[in-house]
Design an enzyme around this catalytic site. Structure first.
Site, PDB file in Angstrom:
ATOM      1  N   LEU A  35      39.954  49.066  38.322  1.00 28.28           N
ATOM      2  CA  LEU A  35      39.180  49.675  39.204  1.00 28.28           C
ATOM      3  C   LEU A  35      39.451  49.158  40.332  1.00 28.28           C
ATOM      4  CD1 LEU A  35      36.250  51.105  36.872  1.00 28.28           C
ATOM      5  CD2 LEU A  35      38.828  51.954  36.900  1.00 28.28           C
ATOM      6  N   GLY A  80      40.942  47.839  34.578  1.00 28.82           N
ATOM      7  CA  GLY A  80      41.341  49.067  34.046  1.00 28.82           C
ATOM      8  C   GLY A  80      42.740  49.032  34.247  1.00 28.82           C
ATOM      9  N   ASN A 135      38.451  41.863  32.053  1.00 24.77           N
ATOM     10  CA  ASN A 135      37.357  40.816  31.961  1.00 24.77           C
ATOM     11  C   ASN A 135      36.183  41.502  32.834  1.00 24.77           C
ATOM     12  OD1 ASN A 135      38.992  41.839  34.532  1.00 24.77           O
ATOM     13  ND2 ASN A 135      38.995  40.062  35.429  1.00 24.77           N
ATOM     14  N   GLU A 136      35.532  41.888  32.487  1.00 26.77           N
ATOM     15  CA  GLU A 136      35.007  42.909  33.518  1.00 26.77           C
ATOM     16  C   GLU A 136      32.883  42.115  33.286  1.00 26.77           C
ATOM     17  OE1 GLU A 136      36.598  45.411  31.407  1.00 26.77           O
ATOM     18  OE2 GLU A 136      37.267  46.270  33.008  1.00 26.77           O
TER      19      GLU A 136
HETATM   20  C1  LIG Z   1      26.665  51.178  31.324  1.00 25.73           C
HETATM   21  C2  LIG Z   1      28.078  51.156  31.888  1.00 25.73           C
HETATM   22  C3  LIG Z   1      28.071  50.823  32.584  1.00 25.73           C
HETATM   23  C4  LIG Z   1      29.221  51.314  33.086  1.00 25.73           C
HETATM   24  C5  LIG Z   1      29.591  49.759  34.461  1.00 25.73           C
HETATM   25  C6  LIG Z   1      30.860  50.282  34.910  1.00 25.73           C
HETATM   26  C7  LIG Z   1      31.880  49.418  33.938  1.00 25.73           C
HETATM   27  C8  LIG Z   1      32.893  49.152  36.126  1.00 25.73           C
HETATM   28  C9  LIG Z   1      34.483  48.861  34.536  1.00 25.73           C
HETATM   29  C10 LIG Z   1      35.310  48.254  35.476  1.00 25.73           C
HETATM   30  C11 LIG Z   1      36.877  47.707  35.803  1.00 25.73           C
HETATM   31  C12 LIG Z   1      37.582  47.443  36.288  1.00 25.73           C
HETATM   32  O1  LIG Z   1      38.950  47.435  36.683  1.00 25.73           O
HETATM   33  S1  LIG Z   1      36.843  46.101  38.333  1.00 25.73           S
HETATM   34  C13 LIG Z   1      38.291  45.833  38.598  1.00 25.73           C
HETATM   35  C14 LIG Z   1      38.382  44.434  37.715  1.00 25.73           C
HETATM   36  N1  LIG Z   1      39.434  43.729  38.282  1.00 25.73           N
HETATM   37  C15 LIG Z   1      39.251  42.698  38.629  1.00 25.73           C
HETATM   38  O2  LIG Z   1      38.784  41.520  38.392  1.00 25.73           O
HETATM   39  C16 LIG Z   1      40.505  41.642  39.406  1.00 25.73           C
HETATM   40  C17 LIG Z   1      40.796  41.307  40.817  1.00 25.73           C
HETATM   41  N2  LIG Z   1      42.145  41.037  41.379  1.00 25.73           N
HETATM   42  C18 LIG Z   1      42.664  39.869  41.081  1.00 25.73           C
HETATM   43  O3  LIG Z   1      42.153  39.210  40.293  1.00 25.73           O
HETATM   44  C19 LIG Z   1      43.759  40.150  42.307  1.00 25.73           C
HETATM   45  O4  LIG Z   1      43.215  40.589  43.729  1.00 25.73           O
HETATM   46  C20 LIG Z   1      44.816  39.755  41.254  1.00 25.73           C
HETATM   47  C21 LIG Z   1      45.284  41.549  41.039  1.00 25.73           C
HETATM   48  C22 LIG Z   1      45.333  38.914  40.419  1.00 25.73           C
HETATM   49  C23 LIG Z   1      46.050  40.168  42.510  1.00 25.73           C
HETATM   50  O5  LIG Z   1      45.864  38.721  43.081  1.00 25.73           O
HETATM   51  P1  LIG Z   1      46.394  38.723  44.678  1.00 25.73           P
HETATM   52  O6  LIG Z   1      46.427  37.179  45.093  1.00 25.73           O
HETATM   53  O7  LIG Z   1      48.284  38.817  44.627  1.00 25.73           O
HETATM   54  O8  LIG Z   1      45.944  39.353  45.552  1.00 25.73           O
HETATM   55  P2  LIG Z   1      44.762  39.204  46.627  1.00 25.73           P
HETATM   56  O9  LIG Z   1      44.829  38.459  47.469  1.00 25.73           O
HETATM   57  O10 LIG Z   1      43.442  38.643  45.227  1.00 25.73           O
HETATM   58  O11 LIG Z   1      44.281  40.695  47.321  1.00 25.73           O
HETATM   59  C24 LIG Z   1      44.725  41.599  47.734  1.00 25.73           C
HETATM   60  C25 LIG Z   1      43.327  42.332  48.144  1.00 25.73           C
HETATM   61  O12 LIG Z   1      43.245  43.482  47.405  1.00 25.73           O
HETATM   62  C26 LIG Z   1      42.079  43.816  47.384  1.00 25.73           C
HETATM   63  N3  LIG Z   1      42.046  43.554  45.450  1.00 25.73           N
HETATM   64  C27 LIG Z   1      42.465  43.609  44.444  1.00 25.73           C
HETATM   65  N4  LIG Z   1      41.453  43.260  43.578  1.00 25.73           N
HETATM   66  C28 LIG Z   1      40.800  44.664  43.909  1.00 25.73           C
HETATM   67  C29 LIG Z   1      40.244  45.675  43.274  1.00 25.73           C
HETATM   68  N5  LIG Z   1      40.186  45.920  41.921  1.00 25.73           N
HETATM   69  N6  LIG Z   1      39.741  46.921  43.857  1.00 25.73           N
HETATM   70  C30 LIG Z   1      39.837  46.537  45.232  1.00 25.73           C
HETATM   71  N7  LIG Z   1      40.494  45.774  46.219  1.00 25.73           N
HETATM   72  C31 LIG Z   1      41.064  45.390  45.336  1.00 25.73           C
HETATM   73  C32 LIG Z   1      41.631  41.619  47.639  1.00 25.73           C
HETATM   74  O13 LIG Z   1      40.277  41.919  47.692  1.00 25.73           O
HETATM   75  C33 LIG Z   1      42.343  41.634  48.345  1.00 25.73           C
HETATM   76  O14 LIG Z   1      41.887  42.041  50.259  1.00 25.73           O
HETATM   77  P3  LIG Z   1      41.626  41.638  51.234  1.00 25.73           P
HETATM   78  O15 LIG Z   1      41.212  40.343  50.956  1.00 25.73           O
HETATM   79  O16 LIG Z   1      41.120  43.160  52.267  1.00 25.73           O
HETATM   80  O17 LIG Z   1      43.629  41.800  51.408  1.00 25.73           O
END
Ligand SMILES: CCCCCCCCC/C=C/C(=O)SCCNC(=O)CCNC(=O)[C@H](O)C(C)(C)COP(=O)(O)OP(=O)(O)OC[C@H]1O[C@@H](n2cnc3c(N)ncnc32)[C@H](O)[C@@H]1OP(=O)(O)O
Length: 243
Positions: free
Chosen positions: A49, A94, A118-119
């Protein structure tokens, strides 16, 4: 279908809307029977997400975003097509959910390509329908452990726990996806589709019955100061990783 939302294929509101429109088009095209879902950017399948959609916005935006996510899940989970995920990169949260709603998952063998819900590591909770989707794939006990610890599984472990069906060398990913597709397409469509519906209906009904309540839950959860702080800290950590 190649996911293409730079830099990390996060599921923004726009991306989810596009995905639903494209899925509908494919469903309505009589010439199409199967879909391979992969990423335009090897290395990242989807970052899940879009955290920017959940930070510093207003309740109406959170509600619109959550409804779009539910819509995407409902469309893909109930798709009449054979859907194979060719996972060519990291697939957290997501991203993992999107893979789990496909019919078959193939992961490229690279230790950096981890997959999982990994939420909890972000201080948030995977909603019940994320949990249901995972339980349907790997069972209750493995899901309980994976969800509480927010585990991101590297390929061998993902295969062992059943989160993916196959792990293959990166250069064999697309060809394997096509041969898996051929196997699935050998089954008569109507029989396979009715079976898929039968297997998935209770999980679909669970969400459909609670759709509005689930939106309200999300809006009030994500609007909390403590949750906003957790998400901001997590985003900061992602940014600091670079410097
Ligand atoms: C009760 C019920 C209630 C309900 C309660 C609510 C429930 C919600 C459920 C949630 C579900 C989800 O999916 S939550 C999302 C979880 N996602 C994650 O944890 C993934 C996080 N991202 C990563 O681990 C990494 O970015 C990965 C994808 C491996 C790529 O690594 P890289 O080194 O190639 O790239 P990065 O340098 O980290 O990222 C590049 C840029 O993208 C951004 N970025 C990375 N992931 C992003 C993301 N998900 N959303 C926005 N932006 C993101 C970074 O900040 C950087 O921004 P700049 O620095 O500005 O360039």
């Amino acid at each position: 279908m190649k996911l293409k939302n730079p830099p990390v294929n996060s599921l923004s509101l726009e991306m989810l809307t596009e995905l639903v429109i494209n899925l509908e088009k494919l469903e309505n095209d009589k010439a199409v029977r199967g879909l391979v879902l992969t990423s335009e950017y090897p290395g990242i399948f989807s970052a899940g997400l879009d955290l920017m959609e959940m930070c510093g916005r207003n309740p109406a935006h959170y509600a619109e975003y959550w409804k779009a996510l539910q819509e995407f899940w409902l469309k893909l989970y109930q798709s009449s097509l054979v859907v194979v995920a060719a996972i060519n990169g990291a697939s957290p949260a997501g991203g993992c959910l999107m893979s789990l709603i496909c019919d078959y998952r193939i992961l490229a063998d690279n230790p950096k390509y981890t997959i999982g819900l990994n939420e909890t590591l972000l201080g948030i909770v995977a909603p019940f329908w994320f949990k249901d989707t995972m339980v349907n794939t790997i069972g209750h006990r493995a899901s309980e452990r994976a969800l509480q610890l927010g585990l991101l599984f590297p390929p061998a472990e993902a295969l062992q726990v059943g989160l993916v069906d196959q792990v293959v060398p990166e250069d064999k990913l697309q060809s394997t996806a096509l041969s898996v597709m051929a196997q699935w397409l050998a089954i008569p469509d109507h029989a396979r589709q009715l079976t898929k519906t039968m297997m998935r209906k209770p999980t679909v009904d669970h969400l459909v019955k609670q759709r509005d309540a689930d939106i309200q839950n999300f809006v009030s959860f994500v609007s909390r100061d403590s949750i906003q702080k957790s998400l901001q800290m997590y985003l900061q950590k992602l940014r600091q990783k670079k410097s």
